[in-house]
Design an enzyme around this catalytic site. Sequence first.
Site, PDB file in Angstrom:
ATOM      1  N   TYR A   7      35.531  44.784  38.182  1.00  0.00           N
ATOM      2  CA  TYR A   7      34.406  44.082  38.803  1.00  0.00           C
ATOM      3  C   TYR A   7      34.727  43.212  40.114  1.00  0.00           C
ATOM      4  CZ  TYR A   7      29.883  41.389  37.607  1.00  0.00           C
ATOM      5  OH  TYR A   7      29.291  39.796  38.059  1.00  0.00           O
ATOM      6  N   SER A  27      38.589  47.656  33.040  1.00  0.00           N
ATOM      7  CA  SER A  27      37.506  46.573  32.970  1.00  0.00           C
ATOM      8  C   SER A  27      35.636  47.439  33.805  1.00  0.00           C
ATOM      9  CB  SER A  27      37.955  45.501  33.811  1.00  0.00           C
ATOM     10  OG  SER A  27      37.017  44.210  33.582  1.00  0.00           O
ATOM     11  N   GLN A  28      35.688  47.023  34.009  1.00  0.00           N
ATOM     12  CA  GLN A  28      34.423  47.643  34.669  1.00  0.00           C
ATOM     13  C   GLN A  28      34.342  48.732  35.015  1.00  0.00           C
ATOM     14  OE1 GLN A  28      30.759  46.199  37.771  1.00  0.00           O
ATOM     15  NE2 GLN A  28      32.550  47.281  39.134  1.00  0.00           N
ATOM     16  N   ASP A  36      42.759  39.191  25.436  1.00  0.00           N
ATOM     17  CA  ASP A  36      41.753  39.165  26.098  1.00  0.00           C
ATOM     18  C   ASP A  36      40.804  38.078  25.627  1.00  0.00           C
ATOM     19  OD1 ASP A  36      39.997  40.163  28.047  1.00  0.00           O
ATOM     20  OD2 ASP A  36      40.391  42.191  28.460  1.00  0.00           O
ATOM     21  N   HIS A  94      43.398  40.171  29.887  1.00  0.00           N
ATOM     22  CA  HIS A  94      42.817  41.025  30.487  1.00  0.00           C
ATOM     23  C   HIS A  94      43.669  42.350  31.271  1.00  0.00           C
ATOM     24  CE1 HIS A  94      39.071  42.879  31.302  1.00  0.00           C
ATOM     25  NE2 HIS A  94      38.791  42.647  32.728  1.00  0.00           N
TER      26      HIS A  94
END
Length: 333
Positions: free
Chosen positions: A95, A189-190, A275, A304
């Site tokens: 992100y 992640s993203q 996370d 994370h």
Amino acid sequence: MPHTDLPLEELRRYEPQLPAPADLSEFWDATLAEVAEWPLDVSCTPVDSGLVTVETSDVSFAGAGGSEVRGWLHLPARALRGDGPLPAVVQYQGYNGGRGLAHEHVFWASAGFAQLVVDTRGQGSGWSVGDTGDPVGAAAAQPGFLTRGVLAPEEYYYRRVYTDAVRAVEVLRQHPEVDGDRVAVAGISQGGGIALAVSALAGGVRAVLADVPFLCDFPRAVRVASGDPYAELVRYLKAHRDRVDRVFATLSYFDAAVLGRRSSAPALFSVALMDEICPPSTVFAAYNSYGGPKDITVYPFNDHEGGEAHQQREQLAWLRDLLGVHGGAGVRC
């Protein structure tokens, strides 16, 4: 940092009944048919990254709406390549990160793969720089990206992002030095959520590497994540109290846990049990419902950042075994 989500034994059983829109297939078929009317229009210009083991090109191609998407294509230096076309990895970004600088993301090329590092449109001014704009406007939104166009799936920001990501797979599969039958998609992640979505939407994806994936199980994520980016949705719904059902109806078209049910490629996930950005239950929602062969690496004491270099080592061994790629030999000291 304490464990704040479900215990691991419950996470392994957690599979929420996330509703798929009745017209999910029709929506994505129409979306991809629309972008297919635009030629890929690939441009590939060699650049000097300063590295001697990797050859890099500045790549652009036509994404959603025909607008330009940028990336870096890294290939192992010719002196280091074996015979035959290369296995390949398309790498999507976390992100508000972009493709970075030309020398920045070269792990897979250094391991003998063709590697396409793809920008996320409109992002790339956070932890890593990007060069791709998003020329499409939207109605009022919470700062960030999650609520842009969220009142209608046709206008939602991630419709364009996922479309760009599918086109990136086409770009790499068509490259003359790439084995189009051995293309993996990867991201953290993203990027992991995008990779899961692409595995369901793009043809010819051979493997999926999804680390601590974002964009999964939106209904739970907005209720248990302690901060951004999911909190963007919380703040938006706090202001627009009358739009809750409409927002979640849009998000259901883009939930990687929903789309992943349609995937068939082998996948390696990772999850971190501390996370707070992508809660582990949301990762397991995607993992437990994923449609293809799968495995998951659990990091009990990580946030994370997940497995980082440890997970890269796992991924490299797993992908080489899956694709029949030989590893590098050690050097005698």
